[in-house]
Design a protein around this motif. Structure first.
Motif, PDB file in Angstrom:
ATOM      1  N   GLU A  66       6.001  -2.526  -7.185  1.00 57.39           N
ATOM      2  CA  GLU A  66       5.164  -3.323  -6.738  1.00 57.39           C
ATOM      3  C   GLU A  66       4.524  -3.989  -8.094  1.00 57.39           C
ATOM      4  O   GLU A  66       4.153  -3.247  -8.987  1.00 57.39           O
ATOM      5  CB  GLU A  66       3.780  -2.718  -5.902  1.00 57.39           C
ATOM      6  N   GLN A  67       4.193  -5.356  -7.995  1.00 54.67           N
ATOM      7  CA  GLN A  67       3.392  -5.788  -9.212  1.00 54.67           C
ATOM      8  C   GLN A  67       1.991  -5.950  -9.344  1.00 54.67           C
ATOM      9  O   GLN A  67       1.471  -5.770 -10.266  1.00 54.67           O
ATOM     10  CB  GLN A  67       4.323  -7.364  -9.745  1.00 54.67           C
ATOM     11  N   THR A  82       3.410   2.254   2.288  1.00 52.80           N
ATOM     12  CA  THR A  82       3.774   2.925   3.440  1.00 52.80           C
ATOM     13  C   THR A  82       5.421   3.266   3.416  1.00 52.80           C
ATOM     14  O   THR A  82       5.676   4.496   3.749  1.00 52.80           O
ATOM     15  CB  THR A  82       3.686   1.761   4.590  1.00 52.80           C
ATOM     16  N   SER A 114       0.816  -1.272  -0.051  1.00 55.68           N
ATOM     17  CA  SER A 114       0.097  -0.174  -0.006  1.00 55.68           C
ATOM     18  C   SER A 114       0.699   1.313  -0.006  1.00 55.68           C
ATOM     19  O   SER A 114       0.210   2.450   0.057  1.00 55.68           O
ATOM     20  CB  SER A 114      -0.959  -0.122   1.139  1.00 55.68           C
TER      21      SER A 114
HETATM   22  C1  LIG Z   1       2.663  -7.495   3.223  1.00 55.85           C
HETATM   23  S1  LIG Z   1       2.568  -6.903   1.743  1.00 55.85           S
HETATM   24  C2  LIG Z   1       3.613  -5.194   2.031  1.00 55.85           C
HETATM   25  C3  LIG Z   1       2.931  -4.263   2.734  1.00 55.85           C
HETATM   26  C4  LIG Z   1       3.530  -2.951   2.960  1.00 55.85           C
HETATM   27  N1  LIG Z   1       4.872  -2.995   3.591  1.00 55.85           N
HETATM   28  C5  LIG Z   1       2.576  -2.038   3.187  1.00 55.85           C
HETATM   29  O1  LIG Z   1       2.837  -1.433   4.530  1.00 55.85           O
HETATM   30  O2  LIG Z   1       1.688  -1.638   2.789  1.00 55.85           O
HETATM   31  C6  LIG Z   1       3.691  -7.726   0.623  1.00 55.85           C
HETATM   32  C7  LIG Z   1       3.791  -7.524  -0.772  1.00 55.85           C
HETATM   33  O3  LIG Z   1       4.531  -8.572  -1.258  1.00 55.85           O
HETATM   34  C8  LIG Z   1       4.037  -8.339  -2.565  1.00 55.85           C
HETATM   35  N2  LIG Z   1       4.234  -9.972  -3.048  1.00 55.85           N
HETATM   36  C9  LIG Z   1       3.684 -10.980  -2.890  1.00 55.85           C
HETATM   37  N3  LIG Z   1       3.808 -11.724  -3.699  1.00 55.85           N
HETATM   38  C10 LIG Z   1       4.814 -11.528  -4.564  1.00 55.85           C
HETATM   39  C11 LIG Z   1       5.541 -12.015  -5.493  1.00 55.85           C
HETATM   40  N4  LIG Z   1       5.597 -13.089  -6.059  1.00 55.85           N
HETATM   41  N5  LIG Z   1       6.131 -11.276  -6.334  1.00 55.85           N
HETATM   42  C12 LIG Z   1       6.493 -10.090  -5.893  1.00 55.85           C
HETATM   43  N6  LIG Z   1       6.039  -9.381  -4.826  1.00 55.85           N
HETATM   44  C13 LIG Z   1       5.057 -10.279  -4.235  1.00 55.85           C
HETATM   45  C14 LIG Z   1       2.572  -8.074  -2.279  1.00 55.85           C
HETATM   46  O4  LIG Z   1       2.047  -7.702  -3.596  1.00 55.85           O
HETATM   47  C15 LIG Z   1       2.520  -7.422  -1.281  1.00 55.85           C
HETATM   48  O5  LIG Z   1       2.338  -6.069  -1.901  1.00 55.85           O
END
Ligand SMILES: C[S@@+](CC[C@H](N)C(=O)[O-])C[C@H]1O[C@@H](n2cnc3c(N)ncnc32)[C@H](O)[C@@H]1O
Length: 640
Positions: A497-498, A481, A479
């Protein structure tokens, strides 16, 4: 000079090989030699004498005489430090070599030597991951990791969105724009390499935690897949860090052990800084339903690594007040105040706080006393008899006394003085319990169902290792942050971010931030965020990846066949795909279950052409637009 002195002098040029006491870390050097470390070999080649001693020339090629070099370093008479005592110890060995010396303890998993593209753009998609073996599929990997053509670039300012004319750069020619990159993070990191290698001060990531039962997108990678995924990205992340840079990664209990060993391997164990335990939730809700099976989990971990031993933290002090309710317990002892505090100590007068307040005509109720204590921490004191100084004779009223442990005590008229400031303002250690994780959905005006981190947490990390203007990066941006906090703290940010989170996307959040978002850390005294600034949005230009995404989201055979027709006309198929044969067997294809049809189509696509490589910028087949060419050339500083 004797050879070993020359060697020591040369090796000490590399700060990573030297202890804080200035001694050579021979074990580190030996480990590097065992792994044919390029930096070490380069250092040896830089010295004529060492080059002659430790290299053989065969058909005009220099070959590193590894065994001679290691033997030389291991000579007992040369080792006057801990090695000698180690060597004399009893230890496990194979063929006379200690296990540690053999450098054979490592975390090994299937596919460790592979690259995992791991691309995905929609939360609901599950895909078969493709592993490219580093030895067998070198060409594929080179193509995969080549910088990519950029597309869909925009500049967002407080006044709105405009097209990107060119990137802003500093005197050294490095891009100074904040960036949000949408696309596969491995490929984006490699595309950033040329521009930003050695430039980033802090990388914080909060990756998928790989918890089995978690429905969160891609969080149920198999362990080996997850480790490969992480390793590929950690390695390039390390290259982007500056020599003084830091890497912070957040994780929970489930993968902590695996991640720690992986990070030790990538960053070197001697560069591990801390494992911070951070309270991430309250002891309430669903997790409390199974207290008889497992202690409810309310903490997570943040592992931190430095790039080299030149990296330094900015220690942070916080008031104990924010560390829970220990404060009142302290305050009840500190009932005295020093009058004439700014005069020489000989003139100090020690008075009770209530008397002092009365003299000033102020209230003396509990609340007023507490307020006074907190506002005057450096002159509010507690005096105590310290038994270990019973026989001390001190000339004059005040003295600084050294204890056996080397600590300084302030002695004043026969008693030890304790200052409230020393107890109440404390350095942040590695156990963070003071950051609230409640109501995070309000921060930045966007929500993330799972894993959104508090702005305060990011503020602390950013404060700990960066200063204004430094580059802060997050390649699991979620998101947004990290980027939002970095921007509010006047740092430059790069976020990758993908997934597209729509109205909760990081782009929306950053738009709110530049318009003056007042949530999160905005109102904190040292931030006072009022808005401003701008950022550039960009995407990596997809090619076959677009077809993969379409295939993954197809709902029925009709949709699959439509994509197949499009693929025949536009995609890059594997060289051995025989179109005629495919058509002959089309009825068999239609008879497959939907998942089988999808898998077959994905298999036909040439995985070397998932994205448009920079080297194909002018290739007509990829139809790169004039606009895309212009931005791409500017980004990579290519001559037109
Ligand atoms: C827990 S979230 C991060 C949240 C962030 N720190 C925040 O405060 O908003 C983990 C992130 O890793 C990404 N993610 C998950 N699987 C992934 C993948 N296979 N390749 C790349 N990014 C990935 C997700 O899209 C997500 O945005």
């Amino acid at each position: 000079m004797e050879l070993y002195l020359t060697l020591e002098k040369q090796l000490k040029k590399e700060p990573n090989y030297v202890t804080d006491n200035g001694e050579l870390k021979k074990w580190v050097v030996i480990n590097k030699a065992q792994n044919y470390d390029a930096e070490l070999i380069g250092l040896l080649l830089d010295d004529k004498e060492l080059k002659a001693k430790f290299f053989l020339e065969i058909k005009s090629v220099l070959v590193f005489n590894q065994s001679l070099f290691i033997q030389f370093l291991e000579q007992k008479n040369y080792l006057n430090d801990s090695y000698t005592s180690y060597k004399n110890k009893v230890g496990l060995n194979i063929d006379g070599k200690y296990l540690r010396q053999r450098n054979e303890v490592a975390l090994v998993w299937p596919f460790k030597d592979c690259v995992l593209e791991g691309g995905q753009s929609r939360e609901e998609d599950k895909r078969e991951e493709i592993f490219f073996n580093e030895t067998l599929a070198q060409d594929e990997i080179t193509q995969l990791l080549e910088p990519k053509v950029l597309t869909n670039t925009k500049r967002y300012t407080a006044k709105g969105e405009k097209s990107l004319d060119k990137f802003n750069r500093n005197k050294e020619g490095i891009i100074t724009d904040n960036l949000i990159i949408k696309g596969n993070n491995l490929l984006a990191l490699h595309s950033l390499k040329k521009e930003f290698a050695g430039q980033v001060k802090l990388i914080y990531i909060d990756p998928p935690y790989n918890r089995d039962a978690d429905a969160f997108y891609n969080d149920n990678f198999k362990n080996s897949t997850w480790l490969t995924f992480m390793k590929n990205r950690l390695e390039i992340a390390k290259e982007l860090l500056s020599d003084e840079g830091f890497f912070f990664i957040q994780i929970d209990d489930y993968q902590l052990g695996y991640l720690k060993i992986l990070c030790d391997e990538v960053f070197n164990r001697e560069n591990a800084v801390n494992i911070i335990a951070v309270k991430m939730s309250e002891a309430s809700g669903v997790k409390m339903a199974h207290v008889d099976k497992k202690l409810p989990k309310i903490k997570e971990f943040i592992l931190s690594y430095r790039k080299s031993n030149t990296s330094r933290l900015n220690p942070i002090k916080i008031k104990k007040e924010s560390q829970g309710n220990k404060l009142d317990a302290y305050l009840k002892y500190y009932k005295k105040v020093i009058e004439n505090y700014n005069d020489p100590a000989e003139n100090w007068i020690i008075t009770s706080i209530t008397d002092y307040l009365k003299k000033q005509g102020l209230e003396t109720d509990d609340e007023s006393v507490k307020k006074f204590q907190l506002e005057n921490t450096e002159r509010v004191v507690y005096r105590t008899n310290n038994k270990s100084f019973e026989n001390l004779t001190v000339k004059g009223k005040i003295a600084l006394v050294k204890s056996k442990q080397g600590l300084d005590y302030v002695w004043w008229e026969g008693k030890q003085m304790l200052f409230l400031a020393d107890y109440i303002d404390e350095y942040i250690c590695d156990f963070w319990t003071d950051i609230s994780t409640i109501n995070l959905n309000k921060e930045g005006g966007v929500d993330l169902a799972n894993g959104k981190k508090p702005e305060k947490l990011l503020k602390r990390i950013i404060q700990l290792v960066t200063k204004e203007g430094d580059i802060v990066m997050d390649y699991h941006l979620g998101s947004g942050t990290t980027a939002s906090v970095a921007h509010k703290m006047k740092r430059q940010f790069i976020g990758i971010e993908q997934l597209n989170y729509g109205e909760n996307d990081s782009v929306e959040r950053l738009k709110n931030v530049i318009k003056g978002d007042n949530s999160g850390i905005s109102t904190e005294e040292d931030v006072q965020w009022k808005g401003g600034g701008e950022f550039v949005y960009l995407e990596l230009k997809k090619y076959n990846q677009t077809f993969i995404e379409e295939i993954e989201s197809a709902k029925d055979t009709k949709a699959v066949l439509k994509i197949w027709a499009e693929m025949k006309a536009k995609s890059f198929l594997n060289y051995n795909v025989d179109l005629q044969k495919q058509e002959e067997h089309i009825e068999e294809f239609k008879a497959l279950p939907l998942a089988g049809q999808k898998q077959h189509l994905v298999e036909l696509l040439d995985k070397n052409q998932l994205y448009v490589n920079l080297s194909s910028l002018n290739d007509k087949d990829f139809a790169v637009s004039t606009e895309e060419k212009k931005v791409t050339q500017d980004f990579y500083q290519l001559k037109k």
